[in-house]
Design an enzyme around this catalytic site. Structure first.
Site, PDB file in Angstrom:
ATOM      1  N   ARG A   9      10.029   2.861   9.651  1.00 10.49           N
ATOM      2  CA  ARG A   9      10.924   1.811   9.241  1.00 10.49           C
ATOM      3  C   ARG A   9      12.258   2.016   8.729  1.00 10.49           C
ATOM      4  NH1 ARG A   9       6.723  -2.716   6.937  1.00 10.49           N
ATOM      5  NH2 ARG A   9       5.902  -2.666   8.950  1.00 10.49           N
ATOM      6  N   HIS A  48      12.578  -4.299   6.310  1.00 15.20           N
ATOM      7  CA  HIS A  48      12.197  -4.322   7.457  1.00 15.20           C
ATOM      8  C   HIS A  48      13.360  -4.411   8.636  1.00 15.20           C
ATOM      9  CE1 HIS A  48       9.433  -5.624  10.805  1.00 15.20           C
ATOM     10  NE2 HIS A  48       8.599  -5.583  10.426  1.00 15.20           N
ATOM     11  N   ARG A  75       6.507   2.753   3.267  1.00 14.73           N
ATOM     12  CA  ARG A  75       5.219   2.422   3.578  1.00 14.73           C
ATOM     13  C   ARG A  75       5.043   2.608   5.282  1.00 14.73           C
ATOM     14  NH1 ARG A  75       2.875  -2.159   5.171  1.00 14.73           N
ATOM     15  NH2 ARG A  75       4.691  -3.500   4.699  1.00 14.73           N
ATOM     16  N   GLU A 126       2.405   0.178  16.021  1.00  8.22           N
ATOM     17  CA  GLU A 126       3.570  -0.006  14.949  1.00  8.22           C
ATOM     18  C   GLU A 126       4.242   1.239  14.826  1.00  8.22           C
ATOM     19  OE1 GLU A 126       3.745  -3.310  12.213  1.00  8.22           O
ATOM     20  OE2 GLU A 126       1.429  -3.433  12.539  1.00  8.22           O
ATOM     21  N   HIS A 163      11.567  -6.343   2.548  1.00  2.00           N
ATOM     22  CA  HIS A 163      10.144  -6.668   3.084  1.00  2.00           C
ATOM     23  C   HIS A 163       9.135  -6.118   2.018  1.00  2.00           C
ATOM     24  CE1 HIS A 163       6.977  -7.222   6.043  1.00  2.00           C
ATOM     25  NE2 HIS A 163       6.573  -6.227   6.065  1.00  2.00           N
TER      26      HIS A 163
HETATM   27  C1  SIN Z   1       5.109  -6.209  10.740  1.00  2.00           C
HETATM   28  O1  SIN Z   1       4.269  -6.919  11.527  1.00  2.00           O
HETATM   29  O2  SIN Z   1       6.143  -5.588  11.186  1.00  2.00           O
HETATM   30  C2  SIN Z   1       4.750  -6.176   9.372  1.00  2.00           C
HETATM   31  C3  SIN Z   1       3.332  -5.293   8.969  1.00  2.00           C
HETATM   32  C4  SIN Z   1       3.648  -4.634   7.913  1.00  2.00           C
HETATM   33  O3  SIN Z   1       4.675  -4.807   7.034  1.00  2.00           O
HETATM   34  O4  SIN Z   1       2.937  -3.709   7.738  1.00  2.00           O
END
Ligand code: SIN
Length: 520
Positions: free
Chosen positions: A290, A244, A387, A118, A352
């Site tokens: 993010r 997000h 985060r 991610e 988020h």
């Molecule tokens: C996501 O799956 O994008 C969210 C996971 C997270 O907020 O850590």
């Protein structure tokens, strides 16, 4: 059940942080109560976590993970918390989630744990159960809790206020002492219970309901933040509200999360003209942290004069691969007539996660005696200004465990408690609430927060927001004290309080950093 309850340990909230704390403490204590305001105790932010939980990648180590968390957090994280999570977190994933609870994490074709990626991670180190990791973990945790004789799980119990020695004791001399938290007043149906505890742990999760567009469930109303603040605990870093980058944009859908792991597996962002754009904003492109992707998307929306951008799932691979890896996203988008295996998916950023919260040390201890906080509601400095993806489940696990260990090892400090004279809850009003007023107040609050205290902020907007919030607070306080205790009104009052704290923090902090961005 009598409406005066006493217990050794009271935990407010049943997501991963509250549940792990409860399960760990149940190894040593006879008398633990977990309360949740929801009928279904799995209903929590945990249940909606899609991406996964950090474990360890191939050439990975705690130092590398520490670096990624610090970079995402813009170096204003508390290093002690980051290092603890980076070292202890993956060990606990193995010990508790994999070996003890036997969570069925997805495997690759060689039968090994499937590692995904991610934003902000320098290697593939996240394990998952398809695209509904949180739900899988949460259901197992709640089953475990239900099977423990020494944990009482009380559903539909809405915490109203923390009981404190300085606010509630009938002995006027107690106000000269340090505040001790003695439990909580909680509403179940029409009865207010007084639940007294040697130790109270807040694990109430997030705050998403203060925003018009959010990935959080309806229960994320900032209850823990507001209650702790009213009781006098320190609350910090609340301007760091994480948005997000990718949630489904559809007129009929609540902003449904489209996991970042989709981009980790190859999906790319495109603008409405079909052009990829994230490399223009950051060298890590679609997998930048993010806050950067969120602002990249917003700027691209401005440039193209459109209300969304697209996410192209095509580069992930075959239709079967996409469907098998992301069944939850596939099925949800299908309900809105979008086939993610064939079409570009319209997405927009939404609120988020709260990186700030009730200030704690690494043992979950807040600034008030006998009060602990774990999970999203707490702020031990782990996330800094933003985060890193897939740290939230790991945070709940690591600090839930650490807090439980600390309470056990220091029980001598908690087991004796002064005999304070605490009254039952005083009902101040008997009117039934007028739901129409409440609906309008919610809309006003959410729209105001979205427009003035959203991903891009300025002094002008924040000033306006503060004035409007103060006005709303005055009206709400009258309303609150005139009415018979009501769950929705309690939640609204908490959200309003939380919104005010966020806005004031954002107004005070003139420096753009991480998820707090001021265009002025
Ligand atoms: C996501 O799956 O994008 C969210 C996971 C997270 O907020 O850590």
């Amino acid at each position: 059940m009598p409406n005066n309850i006493e217990t050794q340990i009271l935990i407010i909230g049943s997501g991963i942080a509250g549940s792990i704390t409860a399960l760990q403490l149940s190894e040593w204590f006879d008398d633990i109560i977990v309360i949740t305001k929801n009928l279904d105790p799995t209903e929590s932010n945990t249940k909606y976590a899609q991406g996964g939980i950090i474990y360890k990648g191939e050439a990975d180590n705690p130092e590398l993970l520490t670096k990624d968390i610090l970079d995402a957090g813009c170096l204003i994280n508390k290093k002690e918390s980051v290092e603890l999570l980076a070292k202890k977190g993956p060990e606990l994933v193995e010990e508790i989630l994999i070996n003890k609870l036997k969570i069925d994490f997805s495997k690759n074709k060689d039968g090994l744990l499937d590692l995904t990626e991610e934003g902000g991670h320098r290697c593939r180190r996240i394990i998952h159960h398809k695209d509904y990791t949180g739900k899988m973990i949460e259901e197992i945790l709640i089953n475990q809790i239900k099977n423990k004789k020494n944990i009482k799980l009380l559903t539909e119990f809405t915490a109203i206020d923390l009981i404190t020695s300085t606010h509630h004791s009938q002995n006027p001399l107690d106000i000269y002492e340090d505040t001790e938290v003695l439990g909580v007043y909680a509403l179940n149906k029409d009865t207010v219970y007084k639940i007294r505890a040697n130790v109270t742990i807040i694990a109430t999760g997030g705050i998403g309901e203060v925003y018009l567009h959010s990935t959080n469930p309806q229960s994320a109303t900032g209850d823990g933040i507001a209650m702790a603040y009213r009781a006098g605990a320190r609350v910090i870093n609340m301007e760091y509200t994480q948005f997000h980058p990718t949630t489904l944009y559809h007129p009929e859908a609540k902003r449904f999360l489209i996991s970042e792991s989709v981009r980790g597996e190859g999906a790319v962002l495109k603008d409405v003209n079909g052009k990829e754009f994230m490399k223009n904003y950051h060298t890590m492109g679609d997998l930048a942290p993010r806050d950067i992707v969120t602002r990249g998307i917003l700027q691209q929306m401005l440039k193209t004069k459109k209300d969304f951008v697209y996410l192209d799932f095509g580069p992930i691979g075959s239709k079967t691969k996409i469907k098998e890896r992301f069944p939850n996203i596939y099925n949800t988008c299908k309900k809105y007539n979008i086939d993610i295996t064939e079409e570009l998916v319209p997405v927009v950023p939404s609120y988020h996660f709260s990186c700030g919260g009730v200030l704690t040390d690494i043992n979950g201890q807040t600034t008030l005696k006998r009060l602990f906080a774990v999970g999203e509601v707490a702020c031990n400095g782990l996330h800094g200004a933003n985060r890193l993806a897939s740290t939230s489940l790991l945070e709940g696990l690591t600090f839930g465990y650490k807090t439980a260990m600390y309470i056990k090892e220091n029980w001598n400090n908690y087991k004796k408690i002064k005999k304070y004279d605490i009254p039952d809850w005083i009902i101040t009003g008997h009117q039934k609430i007028d739901k129409t007023l409440l609906i309008q107040d919610w809309m006003f609050l959410k729209t105001l927060m979205w427009n003035y205290v959203g991903p891009i902020r300025s002094a002008k907007r924040l000033n306006r927001a503060l004035k409007d919030l103060l006005h709303l607070r005055n009206i709400t306080e009258d309303f609150y004290f005139d009415c018979y205790p009501d769950k929705e009104l309690i939640e609204f009052r908490n959200s309003l309080q939380t919104a005010y704290i966020i806005t004031l923090s954002a107004w005070k902090n003139k420096k753009s950093i991480g998820s707090h961005y001021r265009e002025d």
